[in-house]
Design an enzyme around this catalytic site. Structure first.
Site, PDB file in Angstrom:
ATOM      1  N   HIS A 144       7.402  34.441  71.203  1.00  0.00           N
ATOM      2  CA  HIS A 144       8.523  33.350  70.355  1.00  0.00           C
ATOM      3  C   HIS A 144       9.140  34.184  69.425  1.00  0.00           C
ATOM      4  CE1 HIS A 144       9.730  29.597  69.337  1.00  0.00           C
ATOM      5  NE2 HIS A 144       9.580  29.943  67.968  1.00  0.00           N
ATOM      6  N   ASP A 167       5.028  30.363  58.639  1.00  0.00           N
ATOM      7  CA  ASP A 167       6.265  29.855  59.271  1.00  0.00           C
ATOM      8  C   ASP A 167       7.266  29.742  58.280  1.00  0.00           C
ATOM      9  OD1 ASP A 167       8.037  28.513  60.593  1.00  0.00           O
ATOM     10  OD2 ASP A 167       6.753  26.832  61.208  1.00  0.00           O
TER      11      ASP A 167
END
Length: 475
Positions: free
Chosen positions: A383, A283
């Site tokens: 995403h 991330d």
């Protein structure tokens, strides 16, 4: 969703703390936001005005830059505020009792400057521990009380970030530690301006965020007059700052909500690498970097006022804060391939699904590439595809979140996820633009739930002798 994925709107890289560095809040080093490039000797003397009895500066603990391992005295006694003599730059030093004491490890010696062009905690590298807390002004408190509070808070932040004890009634919680890259950041919510009679100074950018389909917001844990972000690489240093800020509020403000988070500790991996979130995804792959030519334009309000922002917001930024619950039980039932298709990147190394076996995390994503059957390698609702700046008119934000885990809820499922914090010069062009796009078909949306929300105006950094928000409250 602009939140817990390996998204192309991701968080800053998690990097090992540099030993004994002093990091200006507005001077990031190449490739590592907010990290200074040169080591600085740390003064060992007690700071001017510090209590002389029983509250010696934590700065005394700082020894040789680059020393490893935080040790106690040779006889096993704790070393802290009340050490008999300050440390020299030698590898070890002696206390008044003659005990040999070792310098702090590089982790504890990291220091971020309070004063600067921008507030700390925006471009500062991710810290291992964080607290987000919102306050409401007390009944009857107004502009005068708010100014006095921000003055107290700013002085507390300056002292604690420098490794010093609190000015009054220090609890001793962080007695044995150095600054540990502590940062304290302050912001104002929409309601603050009516409470202080400053409605004419409220920026249009603070207009309430729109509703989104994944919102299940708890109003009691949303918004607030004032917002404080605390981060540090040591949990006790972070808690010490939190407790001191809460005590400083006195009768002027009360806590509205508080959230506690964490990240991977610096040095936990064999080499610095992008962090992972609680879904196991890397991330932080495509977070904007200070070295990029348009970074300041995207993240900070300009000084000129040409943007229509009030003058007191010059060099400031807007923070969107969201508590995003990850539905981990559902997520973990997916196969590895299914998880990767939801995100659009490999779970193992963050490489785009379009990149092939030799791709890395930084390989450019090819949105049009297909497999032998003609199917897109990066699914249309992945995403990482939907959140890319080039899919949102160039919209970008600096994501700087913390993970959270608050135990098991009444249904027996983990209350865990992401304390999402993103920074941008304009929240309508940043967060809102991307979130609206995600709201219309992001594959990740069924595995997350937005449970609280806030938007805060974070003014520029304080100059020497100033407190944060002084140009608003005394302008």
């Amino acid at each position: 969703m602009t939140d817990p994925s390996t998204t192309d709107q991701s968080t800053t890289d998690q990097s090992t703390t540099v030993a004994s560095t002093t990091v200006p809040s507005d001077a990031p080093a190449e490739g590592v936001p907010g990290k200074g490039t040169s080591a600085k000797g740390v003064p060992s003397e007690v700071s001017e005005g510090a209590p002389s009895e029983g509250a010696i500066s934590r700065r005394r603990l700082l020894g040789t830059a680059g020393a490893t391992g935080l040790a106690l005295g040779a006889a096993g006694g704790a070393v802290g505020y009340a050490a008999g003599s300050s440390f020299s730059s030698d590898a070890s030093s002696s206390s008044a009792s003659g005990e040999e004491v070792a310098p702090l490890s590089s982790l504890g010696a990291g220091e971020v400057m309070f004063q600067g062009k921008h507030q700390p905690g925006i471009t500062t590298p991710l810290q291992a521990r964080g607290h987000l807390v919102a306050f409401d002004l007390a009944a009857g408190a107004g502009r005068k009380e708010a100014a006095a509070l921000l003055r107290r808070w700013s002085e507390t932040a300056r002292r604690l970030m420098a490794g010093e004890a609190a000015a009054q009634d220090d609890t001793g919680v962080a007695r044995d530690a150095g600054p540990s890259s502590l940062t304290v950041t302050f912001g104002f919510g929409h309601s603050f301006f009516a409470r202080t009679g400053l409605e004419k100074q409220r920026p249009d950018s603070l207009d309430p965020l729109p509703d989104f389909s994944s919102d299940q917001l708890d109003k009691a844990r949303s918004n607030g007059d004032l917002w404080v972000q605390i981060g540090a690489d040591d949990a006790l240093v972070a808690f010490h700052a939190l407790r001191t800020i809460q005590k400083d509020a006195g009768g002027a403000a009360r806590v509205r909500w508080q959230m506690n988070g964490f990240n991977r500790s610096p040095g936990a991996t064999a080499h610095p690498m992008t962090a992972r979130n609680l879904m196991g995804q890397i991330d932080g792959t495509r977070n904007p970097k200070p070295a990029e030519p348009d970074f300041d334009e995207r993240i900070f309000v300009p000084e000129s006022g040409a943007s229509g922002e009030p003058a007191w917001m010059a060099n400031g930024s807007y923070a969107v804060v969201r508590r995003i619950r990850m539905l981990l039980d559902d997520w973990e039932q997916l196969s590895l391939k299914e998880q990767e298709n939801v995100i659009g990147r490999r779970k193992s190394d963050g490489a785009p699904l379009s990149g092939g076996s030799k791709a890395t995390e930084t390989t450019e994503m090819d949105l049009g590439k297909t497999d032998s059957r003609g199917d897109l390698l990066v699914p249309i609702n992945a995403h990482a595809r939907i959140s890319r700046p080039d899919q949102n008119g160039g919209a970008a934000m600096l994501r700087r979140p913390f993970s959270f885990h608050d135990g098991i809820d009444a249904k027996g499922v983990p209350d865990a996820g992401l304390l999402f914090v993103c920074w941008q010069a304009d929240p309508l062009r940043g967060f809102v633009t991307v979130q609206r796009k995600l709201d219309r078909g992001d594959a990740l949306s069924k595995f997350i739930r937005h449970e609280s929300s806030g938007l805060f105006a974070v003014p520029g950094g304080a100059a020497k002798g100033e407190y944060v928000g002084q140009r608003l409250l005394e302008g």
